[in-house]
Design an enzyme around this catalytic site. Structure first.
Site, PDB file in Angstrom:
ATOM      1  N   LYS A 208      20.634  36.427 -29.971  1.00  0.00           N
ATOM      2  CA  LYS A 208      21.676  37.451 -29.855  1.00  0.00           C
ATOM      3  C   LYS A 208      22.251  37.757 -31.234  1.00  0.00           C
ATOM      4  CE  LYS A 208      25.833  38.563 -27.085  1.00  0.00           C
ATOM      5  NZ  LYS A 208      26.886  38.018 -26.218  1.00  0.00           N
TER       6      LYS A 208
ATOM      7  N   SER B  13      29.253  36.910 -20.548  1.00  0.00           N
ATOM      8  CA  SER B  13      28.240  37.642 -21.308  1.00  0.00           C
ATOM      9  C   SER B  13      26.843  37.035 -21.277  1.00  0.00           C
ATOM     10  CB  SER B  13      28.678  37.795 -22.766  1.00  0.00           C
ATOM     11  OG  SER B  13      29.727  38.720 -22.842  1.00  0.00           O
TER      12      SER B  13
ATOM     13  N   SER C 255      28.028  41.148 -22.379  1.00  0.00           N
ATOM     14  CA  SER C 255      27.609  41.768 -23.623  1.00  0.00           C
ATOM     15  C   SER C 255      26.182  41.430 -24.025  1.00  0.00           C
ATOM     16  CB  SER C 255      28.545  41.341 -24.740  1.00  0.00           C
ATOM     17  OG  SER C 255      28.426  39.951 -24.990  1.00  0.00           O
TER      18      SER C 255
END
EC number: 6.3.5.7
Lengths: 504, 521
Positions: free
Chosen positions: B87, B186, B162
């Site tokens: 990420k 997330s 997210s």
């Protein structure tokens, strides 16, 4: 800068009571910074003693320096404070480019040490108790250099450079309670207080405590309260100003005196004091307005979520308490006895703020009396003439070397003063100055005897008097010899040799 | 497909655990595996947009190095040679790290996040950086400054957020593993809506050093994968104490992979008491979500678990508290983006003061959701409002922690749907932040209490054919329990289905799409 109207100091004290408060920042001399493993070394190439933490890079996290916590506890204990079993760091949020994260990690409502007091000795020997509200840990900011302006200040500068080497240096901020009752001695109390804090941190060994280098910084809060007639209720406290940039003990005293006189003139002239920070100017001996400061400054403090509470064990606190050096007042009594100084001599040393210099000079080998004589004599004289603190001029080690040269007969007092001047001018160690300036006493008897024989031969009447036993007549010959040797001779040895040669 | 293409296709379909055993036996090389995934990325990522940066050369070089060491007879770590997606919130030395924001465009950190260093030390192969909502603020990945990621199940739908990029990369077979970060869901919510597995560890279980902070007291890095065992294997690599993160726990952790394997092998849940959280289900939840969730509960019961309903009344206030604590911490954490030391710098015309430059940079560099939360947080911390907002939110947080403690005294794990709905359409909630915030209703309590939570797929909602996730939560430090229970349920479900859920996802590779279009004609 327009010169401010000042009231005569005695008159100001007749009309007003000075009310004081101090915030003293002490830079701790830990090996690494408060929250990172960067070396705690300010100076060197800009932005070299930094890690991602000091630069506030995304993703970086602070880690508390345990040594700094121990130092802070020791300092808190030496200030007579209670140590919080659990204290917390908080974020003080404000945007400023010297603050890498745009927040400072400090302590807010839960400081590590609180509720103490410090005994301070005034010039007349009177003891004054300064109440300590708290001592808390925080990190220093970076250093801004404003380029392109005339004054080096931000006004008028074209751009500013930031050096983050100082960012994250561990600080303890010592905050006093409001100090009442200093009265006429307010300026002297201020100096004595900062001097005492300096003595404490030096004896704890937790800071280099050089004011001129910013290791020890004092923000002085002053307000005036109008006196009321006996029987009337006391007037309300006046509006305070906070004077910054006070970088020497001497300045602390001068700045307080100045602000009292300035505020008194404004108040008596019907004006009002603006709550603001004021900037002390060492060169002009004045303060100028800084930024307005109000109690409404909103730093949006909240507990620092990246750090756990600081929870020192009771054992650690007791261990540090047991290891505390003696309190300054007790220490002073002991030193006075050890050194064999008279009351006057000792008070002189304390007032000059040179106690530590004399301790270090004696530790380096000089006798206490010689150390005292040099520091409170010639060095203090030069410092006064230059308007700086004596401690900034020369190191205790060099003073002790100077004393040793005098004791060994290599230098006379007069020559030693010239050597001192050289050392102050940065020409090197006393030995190096002696060599480069050619100042050593002529200890070669051959050279002295030749000069003596010349002088005796040119003054036959004096020679006759000496031979008749009128020893005091030798003065004229000694004078001539010393002149011929350009003063670089030991007068006592010359005298011995004159008598020897005259009666040969 | 050519035999070569078929072999590559098959490699991308394998779990990390299976890849690892084929690599260990030298049946395949890390370079082959890495190339297969890079080819897959090349084939599908223009549609999915899971990646912000693909480090093809770096990945191949790392793979060759692992192959050489294995050929030289070195014994390597379990996941050595297995590719992974990271990420973009995590700092990487050799790849830009933008956290999905324009303000960090092109920024290459001078250091690796601790978890990234651990990946490299364990010889995993970083493929690249995955897309995310800007600074992890969002539940759809639509708030990325670099455009949204698309759900591999339906490209018109969101992949969650997210960490939509990490979940989509795994679900689209672009990577067998990914790292995510979970501040309010997330990791778990994107896993739920993409049919993958996502685990938020106990707060402090995985280092946050080098994870670009959203809300420091809530953020936690964790694994994203297609199987529970894979998540556990990755957790074993990234977990543990980090002296650079003061909030990281000093506990010695058990092997999570062992816990997952035990769960796969022993399918009896006798003696396990499961609490269904009343407040995290029911009204407002999509019918198909509730249906699949209920079926999963029946399966757990039939495996011997005791399933009871529990109530945690304070959870009602979790979203309100979360949306004060998060913006408050974020407003401070994001203050460092000021143009002075790194990242974007906008100099307004005619020069200007440092304040002008900072303001112009933040105005241009932050997206609307980030600005919204900075303003909220600044307000919540302001003098005079602190007690009413931030102070009250912290009290709610304490109540939520007490609710957890109370119910965990009675049950071993808690369970709820991972999200109230399946993946919604791109753009559907973009103009309605509150409705977007409500999507995290189920996941937020675990962050506020610091307890671990895992999401795994339990089927497709009948009404839209999209994945539904179940969330298990355990007391702090009991992460292993989640891997064990999760692996059991996963095995029971796959035994019933006869396949994995993700094998039912549409294949996005161009030739298949072409073929299916033909078929449609």
């Amino acid at each position: 800068m327009a010169k401010a109207e000042l009231m005569d100091y005695d008159r100001a004290l007749e009309l007003f009571e000075p009310v004081l408060g101090f915030e003293v920042h002490v830079e701790l001399n830990t090996k690494t910074k408060m929250f990172s493993d960067a070396p705690n070394f300010f100076g060197g190439e800009p932005n070299t003693n930094v890690t991602p933490v000091d630069l506030g890079l995304p993703g970086s996290l602070p880690v508390v320096n345990e040594q700094a916590v121990k130092y802070s506890i020791s300092l808190g204990l030496a200030l007579g404070c209670s140590i919080a079993p659990s204290s917390r760091f908080a974020r003080k949020n404000y945007f400023y480019p010297d603050l890498a994260k745009n927040y400072q990690i400090s302590q807010f409502d839960e400081p590590i040490a609180f509720g103490g007091s410090v005994e301070v000795e005034l010039p007349d020997g009177r003891l004054f108790t300064v109440p300590i509200e708290r001592a808390h840990m925080e990190e220093d900011a970076g250093k801004l250099t404003h380029v392109g302006g005339a004054t080096g200040r931000i006004q008028g500068a074209e751009y500013s450079l930031v050096d983050y080497n100082r960012a994250g240096v561990p600080l303890v901020e010592i905050v006093t309670d409001i100090i009442y009752g200093a009265e006429y001695d307010a300026p002297e109390l201020a100096k004595a207080y900062v001097s005492t804090i300096r003595d404490i941190v030096v004896s704890l060994g937790i800071s280099d405590a050089k004011m001129e280098r910013g290791n020890l910084r004092c923000d002085a809060n002053i307000s005036l309260r109008r006196r009321t007639a006996p029987g009337e209720p006391p007037a309300k406290l006046g509006t305070r100003t906070e004077t910054k940039n006070v970088n020497s003990l001497r300045s602390v005293e001068r700045a307080i005196r100045y602000e009292i006189q300035r505020q008194a003139a404004i108040l008596e002239g019907g004006g009002t004091i603006i709550q603001e920070t004021r900037h002390w100017h060492e060169d002009t001996g004045q303060t100028s307005a800084g930024r307005p400061k109000s109690d409404a400054d909103d730093y949006r403090y909240f507990p620092e979520p990246d750090l756990l509470p600081v929870e020192p064990s009771a054992e650690l606190i007791e261990e540090l308490r047991a290891a505390l050096p003696e309190a300054p007042a007790i220490r002073r009594r002991r030193l006075k006895a050890d050194w064999g100084f008279t009351d006057l001599e000792f008070q002189d040393v304390v007032n000059s703020g040179l106690l530590n210099e004399i301790i270090e000079t004696t530790a380096a080998g000089a006798s206490a009396q010689s150390a005292r004589k040099w520091w409170t004599g010639e060095i203090a004289r030069v410092a006064n003439a230059r308007g700086v603190d004596a401690s900034t001029l020369v190191s205790p080690l060099h003073v002790s070397e100077l004393v040793a040269l005098v004791d060994a007969g290599t230098l006379t007092d007069r020559l030693a003063r010239q050597v001192l001047e050289g050392v102050i001018e940065g020409e090197g160690t006393p030995d190096e100055v002696v060599a480069s300036r050619g100042l050593a006493v002529v200890s070669d008897d051959g050279a002295l005897i030749a000069a003596i024989d010349d002088a005796l031969a040119s003054q036959p009447d004096v020679l006759a008097k000496i031979r008749d036993g009128k020893v005091q007549a030798a003065g004229a010959v000694i004078g001539a010899v010393m002149k011929a040797m350009k003063g670089q001779a030991d007068a006592a040895r010359v005298r011995e040799l004159v008598l020897e040669r005259a009666n040969a | 497909m050519s035999p070569e293409a078929t072999r590559q296709h098959d490699l991308t379909r394998l779990s990390a655990a299976d890849l690892a055993s084929k690599l260990a036996s030298r049946e395949v090389s890390s370079l082959e595996v890495t190339d297969a995934h890079l080819d897959r990325i090349h084939a599908v990522d223009s549609d999915v947009h899971a990646f912000l940066h693909v480090a093809a050369e770096g990945a191949r070089a790392a793979a060759r190095a692992v192959d050489a060491r294995r050929a030289a007879g070195e014994t390597l770590g379990t996941l050595a040679g297995v590719p992974i997606a990271i990420k973009d919130v995590l700092c990487t030395l050799d790849m830009p790290s933008t956290a999905g924001s324009k303000i960090l465009q092109g920024w290459v950190p001078p250091y690796d996040a601790t978890v990234v260093r651990k990946l490299r030390d364990a010889d995993l192969i970083p493929l690249g950086k995955t897309n995310m909502d800007e600074f992890a603020m969002g539940s759809s990945t639509e708030h990325s400054a670099y455009g949204p990621t698309h759900n591999p199940w339906d490209l018109d739908r969101i992949p969650g957020g997210s960490g939509g990029g990490s979940a989509a990369a795994v679900a689209a077979f672009e990577a067998p593993l990914a790292l995510g970060s979970d501040t309010g869901g997330s990791i778990r919510q994107p896993a739920a809506v993409t049919g993958s597995v996502g685990m938020k560890p106990t707060y402090g279980g995985v280092s946050r050093y080098g994870a670009i902070a959203l809300a420091s007291s809530l953020d936690q890095v964790g694994p994203v994968s297609r199987t529970v065992l894979d998540a556990a294997l990755l957790h074993d690599v990234i977990g543990g104490h980090d002296p650079r993160d003061s909030t990281s726990l000093k506990d010695a952790w058990p092997s999570f992979a062992s816990a997952a394997r035990a769960g796969q092998q022993n399918l009896s849940l006798k003696g396990l008491k499961i609490g269904v959280v009343k407040e995290l289900g029911g009204d407002g939840f999509q019918a198909g979500v509730t249906q699949r969730f209920q079926e999963a509960l029946e399966l757990l019961t039939s495996a011997g678990a005791e399933v009871v309903e529990v109530s945690t009344p304070s959870f009602e206030y979790a979203i309100a508290a979360y949306y004060l604590i998060l913006p408050a911490e974020a407003s401070s954490n994001l203050a460092k983006f000021d143009s002075v030391r790194f990242g974007l710098r906008i100099n307004p015309t005619g020069g200007g003061t440092v304040e002008d430059v900072m303001s112009a940079t933040r105005e241009a560099g932050f997206g609307p959701e980030v600005k919204r939360r900075i303003i909220l947080g600044t307000y919540a911390l302001s003098a005079g409002y602190y007690d009413a907002y931030y102070g009250s939110a912290q009290k709610v947080r304490t109540l939520i922690q007490r609710d957890f403690a109370r119910v965990f005294a009675d049950v071993d794990v808690l369970v709820s749907p991972s999200a109230p709905t399946t993946a919604f359409k791109l753009g559907e909630k973009l103009d309605d932040p509150l409705s977007m915030y409500l999507n995290d209703l189920t996941t937020i309590p675990a962050n506020l209490a610091g307890v671990p939570g895992i999401s795994l797929p339990v089927g497709l909602a009948p009404e839209d054919g999209l994945p539904v996730g179940i969330q298990f939560m355990a007391p702090a430090r009991e992460d292993a329990r989640l891997y064990s229970v999760g692996a059991t349920l996963e095995t029971l479900l796959e035994d019933r289905w006869g396949h994995t859920l993700l094998s039912q996802a549409p294949d996005l590779a161009p030739q298949e799409m072409f073929a299916s279009e033909e078929g449609a004609v």
